[in-house]
Write a protein that holds these residues in place. Sequence first.
Motif, PDB file in Angstrom:
ATOM      1  N   LEU A  28      48.340  13.358   1.687  1.00 54.28           N
ATOM      2  CA  LEU A  28      49.246  13.457   0.539  1.00 54.28           C
ATOM      3  C   LEU A  28      48.487  13.083  -0.727  1.00 54.28           C
ATOM      4  CD1 LEU A  28      51.273  13.554   2.866  1.00 54.28           C
ATOM      5  CD2 LEU A  28      52.614  11.769   1.740  1.00 54.28           C
ATOM      6  N   LYS A  29      48.451  14.008  -1.676  1.00 59.83           N
ATOM      7  CA  LYS A  29      47.792  13.729  -2.964  1.00 59.83           C
ATOM      8  C   LYS A  29      48.763  12.928  -3.831  1.00 59.83           C
ATOM      9  CE  LYS A  29      43.941  16.026  -2.288  1.00 59.83           C
ATOM     10  NZ  LYS A  29      42.603  15.432  -2.400  1.00 59.83           N
ATOM     11  N   MET A  30      48.252  11.866  -4.431  1.00 65.26           N
ATOM     12  CA  MET A  30      49.103  10.980  -5.237  1.00 65.26           C
ATOM     13  C   MET A  30      48.419  10.634  -6.543  1.00 65.26           C
ATOM     14  SD  MET A  30      50.826   8.466  -2.574  1.00 65.26           S
ATOM     15  CE  MET A  30      51.903   9.262  -1.383  1.00 65.26           C
TER      16      MET A  30
ATOM     17  N   VAL B 127      46.684   9.162   2.387  1.00 65.11           N
ATOM     18  CA  VAL B 127      46.982   9.486   0.996  1.00 65.11           C
ATOM     19  C   VAL B 127      45.702   9.437   0.162  1.00 65.11           C
ATOM     20  CG1 VAL B 127      49.306   8.529   1.273  1.00 65.11           C
ATOM     21  CG2 VAL B 127      47.550   7.148   0.162  1.00 65.11           C
ATOM     22  N   ASP B 128      45.668  10.266  -0.868  1.00 64.89           N
ATOM     23  CA  ASP B 128      44.506  10.328  -1.764  1.00 64.89           C
ATOM     24  C   ASP B 128      45.002  10.190  -3.195  1.00 64.89           C
ATOM     25  OD1 ASP B 128      42.202  10.790  -3.143  1.00 64.89           O
ATOM     26  OD2 ASP B 128      41.876  12.833  -2.395  1.00 64.89           O
ATOM     27  N   ALA B 129      44.630   9.086  -3.851  1.00 61.67           N
ATOM     28  CA  ALA B 129      45.108   8.841  -5.220  1.00 61.67           C
ATOM     29  C   ALA B 129      44.161   9.401  -6.273  1.00 61.67           C
ATOM     30  CB  ALA B 129      45.311   7.355  -5.443  1.00 61.67           C
ATOM     31  N   ASN B 130      43.005   9.924  -5.868  1.00 59.75           N
ATOM     32  CA  ASN B 130      42.078  10.532  -6.837  1.00 59.75           C
ATOM     33  C   ASN B 130      41.846   9.649  -8.063  1.00 59.75           C
ATOM     34  OD1 ASN B 130      41.278  13.001  -5.618  1.00 59.75           O
ATOM     35  ND2 ASN B 130      43.275  13.868  -6.075  1.00 59.75           N
ATOM     36  N   GLN B 131      41.627   8.349  -7.859  1.00 61.82           N
ATOM     37  CA  GLN B 131      41.366   7.382  -8.932  1.00 61.82           C
ATOM     38  C   GLN B 131      42.554   7.173  -9.850  1.00 61.82           C
ATOM     39  OE1 GLN B 131      37.175   7.733 -10.620  1.00 61.82           O
ATOM     40  NE2 GLN B 131      37.582   9.899 -10.262  1.00 61.82           N
TER      41      GLN B 131
ATOM     42  N   ILE C 266      43.928   5.058   2.526  1.00 64.45           N
ATOM     43  CA  ILE C 266      44.217   5.311   1.106  1.00 64.45           C
ATOM     44  C   ILE C 266      42.879   5.655   0.459  1.00 64.45           C
ATOM     45  CG2 ILE C 266      45.123   4.361  -1.059  1.00 64.45           C
ATOM     46  CD1 ILE C 266      46.673   2.300   0.609  1.00 64.45           C
ATOM     47  N   GLU C 267      42.759   6.930   0.024  1.00 62.15           N
ATOM     48  CA  GLU C 267      41.477   7.363  -0.538  1.00 62.15           C
ATOM     49  C   GLU C 267      41.434   7.143  -2.046  1.00 62.15           C
ATOM     50  OE1 GLU C 267      39.023  10.661   1.092  1.00 62.15           O
ATOM     51  OE2 GLU C 267      39.685  11.678  -0.721  1.00 62.15           O
ATOM     52  N   GLN C 268      40.325   6.580  -2.481  1.00 59.81           N
ATOM     53  CA  GLN C 268      39.973   6.369  -3.888  1.00 59.81           C
ATOM     54  C   GLN C 268      41.175   5.976  -4.747  1.00 59.81           C
ATOM     55  OE1 GLN C 268      36.405   6.789  -4.605  1.00 59.81           O
ATOM     56  NE2 GLN C 268      37.204   5.290  -6.037  1.00 59.81           N
TER      57      GLN C 268
ATOM     58  N   VAL D 197      36.509   5.565   0.085  1.00 58.19           N
ATOM     59  CA  VAL D 197      35.866   6.004  -1.158  1.00 58.19           C
ATOM     60  C   VAL D 197      35.570   7.501  -1.096  1.00 58.19           C
ATOM     61  CG1 VAL D 197      34.739   3.963  -2.128  1.00 58.19           C
ATOM     62  CG2 VAL D 197      33.682   5.132  -0.177  1.00 58.19           C
ATOM     63  N   ASP D 198      35.801   8.169  -2.206  1.00 55.75           N
ATOM     64  CA  ASP D 198      35.455   9.590  -2.328  1.00 55.75           C
ATOM     65  C   ASP D 198      34.656   9.794  -3.621  1.00 55.75           C
ATOM     66  OD1 ASP D 198      35.256  12.305  -2.330  1.00 55.75           O
ATOM     67  OD2 ASP D 198      37.382  12.736  -2.514  1.00 55.75           O
ATOM     68  N   GLU D 199      35.327   9.764  -4.772  1.00 54.20           N
ATOM     69  CA  GLU D 199      34.623   9.968  -6.043  1.00 54.20           C
ATOM     70  C   GLU D 199      33.535   8.915  -6.276  1.00 54.20           C
ATOM     71  OE1 GLU D 199      37.844  10.264  -5.573  1.00 54.20           O
ATOM     72  OE2 GLU D 199      38.760  11.780  -6.867  1.00 54.20           O
ATOM     73  N   ALA D 200      33.685   7.718  -5.698  1.00 55.34           N
ATOM     74  CA  ALA D 200      32.678   6.656  -5.888  1.00 55.34           C
ATOM     75  C   ALA D 200      31.402   6.930  -5.104  1.00 55.34           C
ATOM     76  CB  ALA D 200      33.258   5.306  -5.449  1.00 55.34           C
TER      77      ALA D 200
ATOM     78  N   ILE E 146      32.793  11.967   3.279  1.00 50.66           N
ATOM     79  CA  ILE E 146      31.556  12.746   3.175  1.00 50.66           C
ATOM     80  C   ILE E 146      31.870  14.206   2.870  1.00 50.66           C
ATOM     81  CG2 ILE E 146      29.598  13.641   4.532  1.00 50.66           C
ATOM     82  CD1 ILE E 146      29.138  10.919   5.567  1.00 50.66           C
ATOM     83  N   LYS E 147      31.239  14.714   1.813  1.00 49.70           N
ATOM     84  CA  LYS E 147      31.369  16.120   1.427  1.00 49.70           C
ATOM     85  C   LYS E 147      29.956  16.655   1.237  1.00 49.70           C
ATOM     86  CE  LYS E 147      35.733  15.521  -1.112  1.00 49.70           C
ATOM     87  NZ  LYS E 147      36.326  15.303  -2.454  1.00 49.70           N
ATOM     88  N   ILE E 148      29.593  17.669   1.976  1.00 46.97           N
ATOM     89  CA  ILE E 148      28.219  18.189   1.945  1.00 46.97           C
ATOM     90  C   ILE E 148      27.827  18.607   0.528  1.00 46.97           C
ATOM     91  CG2 ILE E 148      26.657  19.954   2.904  1.00 46.97           C
ATOM     92  CD1 ILE E 148      27.816  17.944   5.009  1.00 46.97           C
TER      93      ILE E 148
ATOM     94  N   MET F 209      35.265  13.355   7.236  1.00 42.13           N
ATOM     95  CA  MET F 209      34.599  14.578   6.789  1.00 42.13           C
ATOM     96  C   MET F 209      35.576  15.283   5.856  1.00 42.13           C
ATOM     97  SD  MET F 209      31.655  14.322   8.096  1.00 42.13           S
ATOM     98  CE  MET F 209      30.936  15.890   7.590  1.00 42.13           C
ATOM     99  N   ASN F 210      35.171  15.395   4.585  1.00 43.32           N
ATOM    100  CA  ASN F 210      36.096  15.885   3.573  1.00 43.32           C
ATOM    101  C   ASN F 210      35.568  17.179   2.963  1.00 43.32           C
ATOM    102  OD1 ASN F 210      38.315  15.832   1.849  1.00 43.32           O
ATOM    103  ND2 ASN F 210      38.108  13.642   1.472  1.00 43.32           N
ATOM    104  N   SER F 211      36.350  17.805   2.110  1.00 44.39           N
ATOM    105  CA  SER F 211      35.917  19.076   1.501  1.00 44.39           C
ATOM    106  C   SER F 211      36.533  19.197   0.125  1.00 44.39           C
ATOM    107  CB  SER F 211      36.355  20.254   2.366  1.00 44.39           C
ATOM    108  OG  SER F 211      37.759  20.414   2.286  1.00 44.39           O
TER     109      SER F 211
HETATM  110 MG   LIG Z   1      39.559  12.775  -2.487  1.00 42.21          MG
END
Ligand SMILES: [Mg+2]
Length: 374
Positions: free
Chosen positions: A163-165, A192-196, A218-220, A243-246, A267-269, A294-296
């Motif tokens: 879920l994007k938040m 859930v992914d808060a995208n910062q 809970i992502e980023q 962590v994603d953007e970090a 991780i995103k290639i 493993m993310n995209s």
């Molecule tokens: Mg993300």
Amino acid sequence: MADGLNIAQVECWPIKIPLARSYHLSAVLGTLTHSQAAIVRLTLEDGTVGWGECDPHAEFDGYTLEKACQTVAERASAMIGLSVADWVENARGRAFHGTPAAAIDVACYDALGQARRVPVWQLLGKRVHDGVDVLWPTSSGTAEEDLEIIQERHPQGFRTYMLKMGSRPIEDDIARTHEVFRALPDGVQIMVDANQGWNRDQAKAYAKGCDGLPVVLIEQPLAAEDLEGMNTLCGETPLAISVDEALLTPQDADEIIGHDAADVFSIKISKHGGLANSLLISGAVQKAGKLVLMNSMIELGITQAASLHLGVTLPHLMPCGHAYMSTLRMADDITDFSDWVQNGYATIPDRPGLGVKVSLDKISQYQVGEAHVV
Ligand SMILES: [Mg+2]
């Protein structure tokens, strides 16, 4: 070297493919309608080819499609005559970052696998998974919208939803999460992914408001640079913080581990600049006793295939679905990767290299600018 494994030519095509459904990211980032990529083909002296894909997202990484193609072309001229065996075996890709580097690095892995008739996962390590469960994301919307997507995709075999938040008041996102859990089919997982999108107080409030729920992660939640805040949050909640953007470079991974600022590493290639860096990061994460998602990022089948080859070698994958749905969200793709995902589970066909079939006809159909040939 006279083994025919030296690079003789590099080609790069800019393409754009419409999404099956437009995707609302956040108030700041807006809505995506297309996937754009620069498709790279390396040809070796012996005629073997390797494919790579560059996935520029100007708002995240500063690369427009045009700039990405230019960067690939500039780097390509320095690649002519280099051996892909040397490149892969000595992890030359670690010297480069950003999505243009990912296209070149992945293409080198593919070409070496093709030349040696071995799958790319075998160049990366030991295979420990037959395949990987696939997650499905929802837009940054309401519980009703989330549940509509879950009810549509669950019968197709998808058992993890992201879920994007982060673009609504925190109370709304807490209420939304509870509402989704109340109506959730058995055996379904939610992350859930808060995208910062949150500050420290908001993130703490969300984690507290949801700590009785089995939220997978809970992502980023916080700004990429706020490792102190992430460390505090990790200590305040039983929920896993990711962590994603970090996390862009192997140095970032070391810093995050040093600050104890995450439980899970996304991780995103494409984001890490290829397989060599992604492998290095996943090794550091494993050594630290942490887990990998493993993310995209709205990408096509070449990057997705590279990500799956790495994913099947990682014993420390989160026990949930991973992001191998990207091509299923496009109206079309230039590869057959969508066929690799059946009933919410992604597997790798028994073929050398990445094993992905790339269509030159589809590349021409979706090409949006001049091809570069070096
Ligand atoms: Mg993300």
